[in-house]
Design an enzyme around this catalytic site. Structure first.
Site, PDB file in Angstrom:
ATOM      1  N   LYS A 186       0.735  -1.179   0.071  1.00  0.00           N
ATOM      2  CA  LYS A 186       0.074   0.079   0.153  1.00  0.00           C
ATOM      3  C   LYS A 186       0.799   1.285   0.061  1.00  0.00           C
ATOM      4  O   LYS A 186       1.950   1.130   0.304  1.00  0.00           O
ATOM      5  CB  LYS A 186      -0.861  -0.065   1.235  1.00  0.00           C
TER       6      LYS A 186
HETATM    7  C1  LIG Z   1      -5.357  -4.202   0.858  1.00  0.00           C
HETATM    8  C2  LIG Z   1      -6.812  -3.948   0.857  1.00  0.00           C
HETATM    9  C3  LIG Z   1      -7.728  -4.247   2.062  1.00  0.00           C
HETATM   10  C4  LIG Z   1      -7.173  -5.059   3.337  1.00  0.00           C
HETATM   11  O1  LIG Z   1      -6.110  -4.791   3.449  1.00  0.00           O
HETATM   12  P1  LIG Z   1      -4.980  -5.879   4.306  1.00  0.00           P
HETATM   13  O2  LIG Z   1      -4.190  -4.876   5.325  1.00  0.00           O
HETATM   14  O3  LIG Z   1      -4.114  -6.341   3.328  1.00  0.00           O
HETATM   15  O4  LIG Z   1      -5.787  -7.062   5.331  1.00  0.00           O
HETATM   16  C5  LIG Z   1      -8.954  -4.144   2.264  1.00  0.00           C
HETATM   17  N1  LIG Z   1      -9.432  -3.282   0.807  1.00  0.00           N
HETATM   18  C6  LIG Z   1      -9.084  -3.086  -0.068  1.00  0.00           C
HETATM   19  C7  LIG Z   1      -9.679  -2.672  -1.084  1.00  0.00           C
HETATM   20  C8  LIG Z   1      -7.694  -3.149  -0.038  1.00  0.00           C
HETATM   21  O5  LIG Z   1      -6.825  -3.228  -1.395  1.00  0.00           O
END
Ligand SMILES: *Cc1c(COP(=O)(O)O)cnc(C)c1O
Length: 405
Positions: A186
């Site tokens: 992210k």
């Molecule tokens: C990455 C993501 C999540 C969840 O995040 P994690 O930290 O990997 O559990 C939720 N929603 C979206 C749209 C994402 O891209």
């Protein structure tokens, strides 16, 4: 796109502060931690940066969504309207609190189509959960209007859109609550982590307790805490928060590099009249983690993907339509209810209906869409080279299909 690309001394310094004391947990141990409180510092930094009143860190973005739903009183029998294009975590969180995911079509914003949302409303609808995919946003004014008319909760899954804005406000701070993910890919990373942001003290206090077994965190003696409600363990560790603290301080740098690289690449692709771009709602500012763009038909996009693959240059381009993580078409495990444990009856009925639900409106968008990830490490020359190669492939595909001479 991801903050891990600019890993450096800053992250090491923050982690070392924690390693020096050895207090890896975010609560308690007031003496030995020698005033090192990385999680609290990161929560304060999140509020300062994004303008939320309250922030509760969690162990992941998925945990943040689950926590937000619990804190907003979303549970068994409640329907949550969400898009057909998202990461699987969005429906995982809905299912985890016992609620019913209602999947609806996306439009050329690549997020919830407000008209499709209206058509999906039932007396059981409790929440609308837009997912701001790939750095840009849903039409939040239109969704807010629907929420106000029907007394519904607006929960923003902004996990992929850290730093994007809508009408002057950061995504994730506009609904009753919003979430970010800080997983490894992210915009800013903690390795693993997430946050619930809200302007409601009530929602915040519930999220705070829920992520730590229901502890009320009122006293100084953790063992003597009261437990006004049930919770889980969705805590972040001090090591993870330390990484995030270094990363959030670099966010402006990440965003400005992304914006610059995005503009350069977009200008190159825009030379071709047959290429069109994702719609950004009025008043929106893209975080520029991706350029999401369209060719006129699914066949042309498939030919583009095949040719890019043949030339060995597809990496970094995401054709979500055929990708098994992000689009309804490939979510067989969801449609076939391959849950390890028993789902509740209402969930079973809803998931069984997904098999036959018509997603042709979403197919018509996603089939001809691709997202090109923007790297923080590209040089100007690399972007130009990349862009020109993509333009070459697009022209080849268009001429082979006799769209252009
Ligand atoms: C990455 C993501 C999540 C969840 O995040 P994690 O930290 O990997 O559990 C939720 N929603 C979206 C749209 C994402 O891209």
């Amino acid at each position: 796109m991801p903050g891990f690309e600019l890993w450096g001394e800053e992250e090491k310094k923050e982690v070392n502060d924690v390693l020096e004391t050895g207090i890896l947990m975010r609560y308690g141990f007031d003496g030995p931690r020698k005033s090192i409180w990385k999680s609290i510092e990161l929560e304060n930094e999140i509020n300062k940066t994004f303008g939320s009143k309250y922030a509760q860190l969690t162990s992941s973005g998925t945990a943040a969504l689950t926590t937000a739903m619990a804190a907003l009183n979303i549970g068994v029998g409640d329907e949550v309207i969400m898009p057909s294009f998202t990461f699987v975590a969005s429906f995982e969180a809905v299912l985890s609190v016992g609620a019913i995911p209602v999947l609806v079509d996306v439009d050329e914003t690549l997020t919830l189509d407000p008209e499709a949302v209206r058509n999906a409303l039932t007396p059981k609808t409790k929440c609308i959960m837009p997912v701001h995919m790939c750095g840009s946003m849903a039409d939040l004014d239109a969704l807010k209007t629907i929420c106000d008319e029907h007394d519904l909760i607006l929960l923003e899954d902004a996990c992929q859109s850290i730093g994007a804005k809508y009408k002057g406000k950061y995504l994730g701070t506009i609904g009753h609550a919003g979430t970010f993910s800080f997983d490894f890919v992210k915009t800013i990373t903690c390795a693993e982590g997430g946050v619930v942001m809200t302007n409601s003290e009530d929602v915040y206090l519930k999220a705070d307790g829920y992520t730590d077994h229901g502890h009320d965190h009122k006293g100084v003696d953790r063992g003597a805490d009261l437990h006004p409600f049930l919770g889980y363990n969705f805590r972040i560790s001090e090591l993870h928060a330390a990484v995030g603290l270094a990363q959030i301080r670099k966010l402006d740098t990440f965003l400005s590099i992304q914006q610059k690289n995005h503009t350069t690449l977009k200008d190159i692709l825009a030379q071709i009249p047959e290429v069109s771009f994702r719609i950004i709602p009025e008043g929106g500012v893209d975080s520029c983690t991706f350029i999401s763009w369209f060719l006129p038909t699914e066949e042309l996009m498939k030919a583009f993907v095949a040719e890019m693959k043949a030339q060995g240059i597809l990496a970094g381009n995401f054709y979500w339509y055929a990708n098994n993580w992000h689009y309804i078409k490939q979510w067989q495990h969801l449609k076939e209810m391959k849950a390890l444990n028993n789902l509740n009856e209402e969930q079973k009925v809803a998931l069984a209906q997904l098999q036959d639900q018509d997603f042709s409106a979403s197919d018509a968008i996603m089939g001809r869409c691709i997202s090109t990830a923007i790297s923080l490490l590209w040089t100007e020359e690399q972007i130009k080279e990349k862009g020109e190669k993509m333009v070459g492939v697009i022209r080849k595909v268009l001429s082979e299909a006799n769209v252009i001479a």
